[in-house]
Write a protein that holds these residues in place. Structure first.
Motif, PDB file in Angstrom:
ATOM      1  N   PRO A  31       0.801  -1.230   0.000  1.00 10.07           N
ATOM      2  CA  PRO A  31       0.000   0.000   0.000  1.00 10.07           C
ATOM      3  C   PRO A  31       0.835   1.282   0.000  1.00 10.07           C
ATOM      4  CG  PRO A  31      -0.834  -1.539   1.643  1.00 10.07           C
ATOM      5  CD  PRO A  31       0.467  -2.085   1.129  1.00 10.07           C
ATOM      6  N   ASP A  32       1.932   1.326   0.745  1.00 10.57           N
ATOM      7  CA  ASP A  32       2.755   2.535   0.815  1.00 10.57           C
ATOM      8  C   ASP A  32       3.333   2.903  -0.550  1.00 10.57           C
ATOM      9  OD1 ASP A  32       2.192   2.676   3.496  1.00 10.57           O
ATOM     10  OD2 ASP A  32       4.120   1.858   4.137  1.00 10.57           O
ATOM     11  N   ALA A  33       3.613   1.916  -1.385  1.00  9.89           N
ATOM     12  CA  ALA A  33       4.176   2.160  -2.712  1.00  9.89           C
ATOM     13  C   ALA A  33       3.087   2.258  -3.781  1.00  9.89           C
ATOM     14  CB  ALA A  33       5.153   1.042  -3.084  1.00  9.89           C
ATOM     15  N   GLU A  34       1.816   2.071  -3.373  1.00 10.31           N
ATOM     16  CA  GLU A  34       0.698   2.041  -4.326  1.00 10.31           C
ATOM     17  C   GLU A  34       0.992   1.038  -5.439  1.00 10.31           C
ATOM     18  OE1 GLU A  34      -1.045   5.863  -5.495  1.00 10.31           O
ATOM     19  OE2 GLU A  34       0.345   6.784  -4.061  1.00 10.31           O
ATOM     20  N   TRP A  35       1.336  -0.183  -5.005  1.00 15.87           N
ATOM     21  CA  TRP A  35       1.814  -1.217  -5.920  1.00 15.87           C
ATOM     22  C   TRP A  35       1.083  -2.516  -5.639  1.00 15.87           C
ATOM     23  CZ3 TRP A  35       6.726  -4.382  -4.845  1.00 15.87           C
ATOM     24  CH2 TRP A  35       7.126  -5.105  -5.972  1.00 15.87           C
ATOM     25  N   ILE A  36       0.518  -3.115  -6.676  1.00 13.54           N
ATOM     26  CA  ILE A  36      -0.171  -4.406  -6.572  1.00 13.54           C
ATOM     27  C   ILE A  36       0.410  -5.326  -7.637  1.00 13.54           C
ATOM     28  CG2 ILE A  36      -2.375  -5.628  -6.753  1.00 13.54           C
ATOM     29  CD1 ILE A  36      -3.743  -2.964  -5.986  1.00 13.54           C
ATOM     30  N   VAL A  37       0.700  -6.559  -7.244  1.00 15.84           N
ATOM     31  CA  VAL A  37       1.188  -7.561  -8.193  1.00 15.84           C
ATOM     32  C   VAL A  37       0.170  -8.699  -8.219  1.00 15.84           C
ATOM     33  CG1 VAL A  37       3.054  -9.132  -8.819  1.00 15.84           C
ATOM     34  CG2 VAL A  37       3.584  -6.957  -7.703  1.00 15.84           C
ATOM     35  N   HIS A  38      -0.258  -9.042  -9.424  1.00 15.79           N
ATOM     36  CA  HIS A  38      -1.221 -10.125  -9.635  1.00 15.79           C
ATOM     37  C   HIS A  38      -0.449 -11.329 -10.184  1.00 15.79           C
ATOM     38  CE1 HIS A  38      -4.351  -7.026  -9.286  1.00 15.79           C
ATOM     39  NE2 HIS A  38      -3.606  -6.303 -10.112  1.00 15.79           N
ATOM     40  N   GLY A  77       2.332 -18.757 -14.188  1.00 10.24           N
ATOM     41  CA  GLY A  77       3.666 -18.189 -14.069  1.00 10.24           C
ATOM     42  C   GLY A  77       3.785 -16.778 -14.627  1.00 10.24           C
ATOM     43  N   SER A  78       2.683 -16.182 -15.029  1.00 11.45           N
ATOM     44  CA  SER A  78       2.714 -14.800 -15.501  1.00 11.45           C
ATOM     45  C   SER A  78       2.271 -13.864 -14.369  1.00 11.45           C
ATOM     46  CB  SER A  78       1.810 -14.615 -16.723  1.00 11.45           C
ATOM     47  OG  SER A  78       0.456 -14.836 -16.374  1.00 11.45           O
ATOM     48  N   TYR A  79       2.593 -12.589 -14.516  1.00 15.04           N
ATOM     49  CA  TYR A  79       2.160 -11.602 -13.529  1.00 15.04           C
ATOM     50  C   TYR A  79       1.872 -10.286 -14.236  1.00 15.04           C
ATOM     51  CZ  TYR A  79       6.507  -8.988 -13.826  1.00 15.04           C
ATOM     52  OH  TYR A  79       7.540  -8.221 -14.285  1.00 15.04           O
ATOM     53  N   SER A  80       1.128  -9.434 -13.545  1.00 18.30           N
ATOM     54  CA  SER A  80       0.949  -8.053 -13.981  1.00 18.30           C
ATOM     55  C   SER A  80       1.039  -7.175 -12.747  1.00 18.30           C
ATOM     56  CB  SER A  80      -0.388  -7.863 -14.704  1.00 18.30           C
ATOM     57  OG  SER A  80      -1.470  -8.123 -13.829  1.00 18.30           O
ATOM     58  N   GLU A  81       1.532  -5.956 -12.956  1.00 23.43           N
ATOM     59  CA  GLU A  81       1.679  -5.003 -11.864  1.00 23.43           C
ATOM     60  C   GLU A  81       0.794  -3.790 -12.116  1.00 23.43           C
ATOM     61  OE1 GLU A  81       5.764  -3.970 -10.621  1.00 23.43           O
ATOM     62  OE2 GLU A  81       6.405  -5.469 -12.074  1.00 23.43           O
ATOM     63  N   ASP A  82       0.126  -3.332 -11.065  1.00 15.97           N
ATOM     64  CA  ASP A  82      -0.569  -2.054 -11.078  1.00 15.97           C
ATOM     65  C   ASP A  82       0.281  -1.135 -10.210  1.00 15.97           C
ATOM     66  OD1 ASP A  82      -2.538  -3.509 -12.382  1.00 15.97           O
ATOM     67  OD2 ASP A  82      -3.827  -3.649 -10.620  1.00 15.97           O
ATOM     68  N   PHE A  83       0.596   0.054 -10.729  1.00 18.09           N
ATOM     69  CA  PHE A  83       1.478   0.956  -9.995  1.00 18.09           C
ATOM     70  C   PHE A  83       0.894   2.357 -10.009  1.00 18.09           C
ATOM     71  CE2 PHE A  83       5.332   3.703  -9.801  1.00 18.09           C
ATOM     72  CZ  PHE A  83       5.756   3.333  -8.535  1.00 18.09           C
ATOM     73  N   GLN A  84       0.672   2.894  -8.826  1.00 21.35           N
ATOM     74  CA  GLN A  84       0.147   4.243  -8.633  1.00 21.35           C
ATOM     75  C   GLN A  84      -1.052   4.511  -9.524  1.00 21.35           C
ATOM     76  OE1 GLN A  84       3.496   6.934  -8.900  1.00 21.35           O
ATOM     77  NE2 GLN A  84       4.151   6.408  -6.830  1.00 21.35           N
ATOM     78  N   GLY A  85      -1.995   3.570  -9.529  1.00 17.37           N
ATOM     79  CA  GLY A  85      -3.240   3.726 -10.265  1.00 17.37           C
ATOM     80  C   GLY A  85      -3.195   3.323 -11.723  1.00 17.37           C
TER      81      GLY A  85
END
Length: 141
Positions: free
Chosen positions: A72-79, A84-92
């Motif tokens: 939460p502090d970095a406004e960062w979510i990793v799915h 074995g794949s991922y996606s990142e949401d960063f600061q909206g």
């Protein structure tokens, strides 16, 4: 929006550069002399079984960390996906970065389609499981 994307891109680049510089070079210059005994592996005590992270390394790790993780502090979510794949949401910004991930022991590698790789360390167990990266510490949502 362009300014925000530029700032977010530079933040990820800076975090990646910091992570890569901490890894050292591959030229062997900072490796110990193979003829001298190494004390690195015996210098720290072996953790007790209850302190070992609960990531199942008998598989590729995809199932063990599958799901959404947040710093939460970095406004960062990793799915993390099961394949074995991922996606990142960063600061909206949704799907700011995508790629593949690997789990090897206590290490999680985010191998981005942008050519950058970030490494994190799994710690804790059960509901207190965390993945610590330079950008922030992820906890399961």
């Amino acid at each position: 929006m362009n300014t925000r994307m530029t700032v977010a891109t530079w933040a990820v680049v800076a975090a990646s550069a910091t992570a890569l510089s901490a890894c050292g070079g591959s030229d062997g210059a900072d490796q110990a002399d193979p003829s001298s005994p190494s004390t690195t592996s015996t210098a720290s005590p072996t953790p007790s079984p209850s302190a070992t992270p609960s990531v199942d390394s008998s598989t590729d790790g995809a199932i063990a960390i599958r799901g959404d993780w947040e710093a939460p502090d970095a406004e960062w979510i990793v799915h993390f996906q099961e394949d074995g794949s991922y996606s990142e949401d960063f600061q909206g910004v949704t799907d700011f970065r995508v790629g593949k991930y690997e789990v090897e022991g206590e290490t999680v590698r985010l191998i981005g389609d942008d050519g950058n790789t970030d490494e994190g360390t799994v710690s804790g167990s059960g509901d207190d499981l965390q993945i610590e990266f330079n950008l922030g510490t992820l906890t399961r949502q």
